[in-house]
Design a protein around this motif. Structure first.
Motif, PDB file in Angstrom:
ATOM      1  N   LEU A 178       3.379   2.023  -8.225  1.00  0.00           N
ATOM      2  CA  LEU A 178       2.691   2.385  -6.991  1.00  0.00           C
ATOM      3  C   LEU A 178       1.633   3.426  -7.355  1.00  0.00           C
ATOM      4  N   SER A 179       0.403   3.213  -6.895  1.00  0.00           N
ATOM      5  CA  SER A 179      -0.665   4.168  -7.168  1.00  0.00           C
ATOM      6  C   SER A 179      -1.578   4.253  -5.957  1.00  0.00           C
ATOM      7  N   GLY A 180      -2.369   5.313  -5.921  1.00  0.00           N
ATOM      8  CA  GLY A 180      -3.280   5.436  -4.798  1.00  0.00           C
ATOM      9  C   GLY A 180      -4.093   6.709  -4.836  1.00  0.00           C
ATOM     10  N   GLU A 196      -6.484   4.514  -0.261  1.00  0.00           N
ATOM     11  CA  GLU A 196      -5.949   3.218  -0.681  1.00  0.00           C
ATOM     12  C   GLU A 196      -4.646   3.459  -1.428  1.00  0.00           C
ATOM     13  N   HIS A 197      -3.663   2.572  -1.173  1.00  0.00           N
ATOM     14  CA  HIS A 197      -2.358   2.680  -1.822  1.00  0.00           C
ATOM     15  C   HIS A 197      -1.959   1.288  -2.315  1.00  0.00           C
ATOM     16  N   TYR A 213      -2.867  -1.212   0.748  1.00  0.00           N
ATOM     17  CA  TYR A 213      -3.122  -0.764   2.123  1.00  0.00           C
ATOM     18  C   TYR A 213      -4.338   0.147   2.096  1.00  0.00           C
ATOM     19  N   ARG A 214      -5.329  -0.129   2.964  1.00  0.00           N
ATOM     20  CA  ARG A 214      -6.603   0.567   2.921  1.00  0.00           C
ATOM     21  C   ARG A 214      -6.970   1.177   4.272  1.00  0.00           C
ATOM     22  N   ALA A 226      -5.012  -5.701   1.596  1.00  0.00           N
ATOM     23  CA  ALA A 226      -5.661  -6.548   0.598  1.00  0.00           C
ATOM     24  C   ALA A 226      -4.619  -7.018  -0.414  1.00  0.00           C
ATOM     25  N   THR A 227      -4.741  -8.262  -0.847  1.00  0.00           N
ATOM     26  CA  THR A 227      -3.869  -8.808  -1.888  1.00  0.00           C
ATOM     27  C   THR A 227      -4.744  -9.446  -2.962  1.00  0.00           C
ATOM     28  N   GLY A 228      -4.224  -9.483  -4.185  1.00  0.00           N
ATOM     29  CA  GLY A 228      -5.025 -10.070  -5.247  1.00  0.00           C
ATOM     30  C   GLY A 228      -4.368  -9.989  -6.602  1.00  0.00           C
ATOM     31  N   LEU A 229      -5.206 -10.022  -7.641  1.00  0.00           N
ATOM     32  CA  LEU A 229      -4.771 -10.018  -9.031  1.00  0.00           C
ATOM     33  C   LEU A 229      -5.426  -8.875  -9.791  1.00  0.00           C
TER      34      LEU A 229
END
Length: 235
Positions: A178-180, A196-197, A213-214, A226-229
């Motif tokens: 987990l980062s943000g 952003e997290h 989460y933004r 947002a979801t992605g790679l």
């Protein structure tokens, strides 16, 4: 601000040059280079790169570059939003607790470019936290930017908070993190937040599934998922 814009545009080539130099001299530097693609719930795509390099002489370089491609529902036209930060830091204390921090921030639109200077405080360098931080790959710090050169009315400055840690490191074998960050932009009339997290799960090799989460209070639709790679390249 034309001079600032020119300087900032020149710095856009620094990430690739820095990585090339690092690849040739691994003993002198270490760091991480990552590439991210996201689909945002607010109906736009984004591509982000981050480069962090720790170098000899107590210097550290960090860059963030973000491209967002937005589709407006009213007329279906495409627009691209561009943002980059170029940071150069220098260690002021032997334990890494304090670093002199400078930043050039550039983005789409007129009169949006700015420069900042201040001090980064690496909270996890404090002796009570250092061993825990190392064991859990935990980082937490605060970037204080009391000096900001811009074209805004009045005095503006920023406080940036950032963190990263591995979740249940032994159980997940360094596969889940987990980062943000949270940017507190302080002006004469109000404070505006950008935060952003990101939760990342390594699926194989250096590839991660990510969910983020933004909140960006500069946008009309200021909250989204947002979801992605993500592909991470350590060196």
């Amino acid at each position: 601000m034309k001079a600032l814009t020119l300087i900032g545009m020149i710095t856009l080539i620094i990430p690739s040059l820095t990585y090339s130099q690092v690849a040739q001299n691994r003993k002198a530097t270490e760091g991480i280079f990552d590439f991210n693609y996201y689909r945002d719930s607010r109906e736009f795509n984004s591509f982000t790169t981050n480069l962090l390099a720790t170098m000899e002489g107590g210097f550290q370089y960090f860059s963030l570059t973000n491209l967002e491609s937005e589709v407006e529902a009213s007329d279906k036209t495409d627009s691209t939003i561009y943002y980059t930060e170029q940071n150069l830091r220098w260690q002021l204390s032997q334990n890494g607790l304090f670093m002199l921090s400078t930043q050039a921030a550039l983005q789409s639109g007129e009169k949006n470019d700015l420069a900042r200077a201040g001090v980064l405080v690496n909270i996890t360098a404090l002796s009570p936290l250092a061993e825990f931080a190392k064991a859990h790959d935990f980082a937490f710090g605060v970037n204080l930017f009391p000096i900001q050169v811009d074209e805004l009315k009045g005095y503006h400055w920023q406080i940036e908070y950032f963190y990263k840690f591995q979740i249940a490191r032994k159980f997940f074998a360094d596969r889940l993190y987990l980062s943000g960050f949270a940017d507190q932009n302080i002006g004469p009339d109000k404070t505006t937040w950008v935060t952003e997290h990101q939760l990342g799960l390594r699926i194989f090799d250096n590839f991660f599934l990510v969910s983020e989460y933004r909140i960006n209070e500069f946008l009309k639709k200021n909250t989204g998922w947002a979801t992605g790679l993500e592909y991470v390249l350590p060196f």
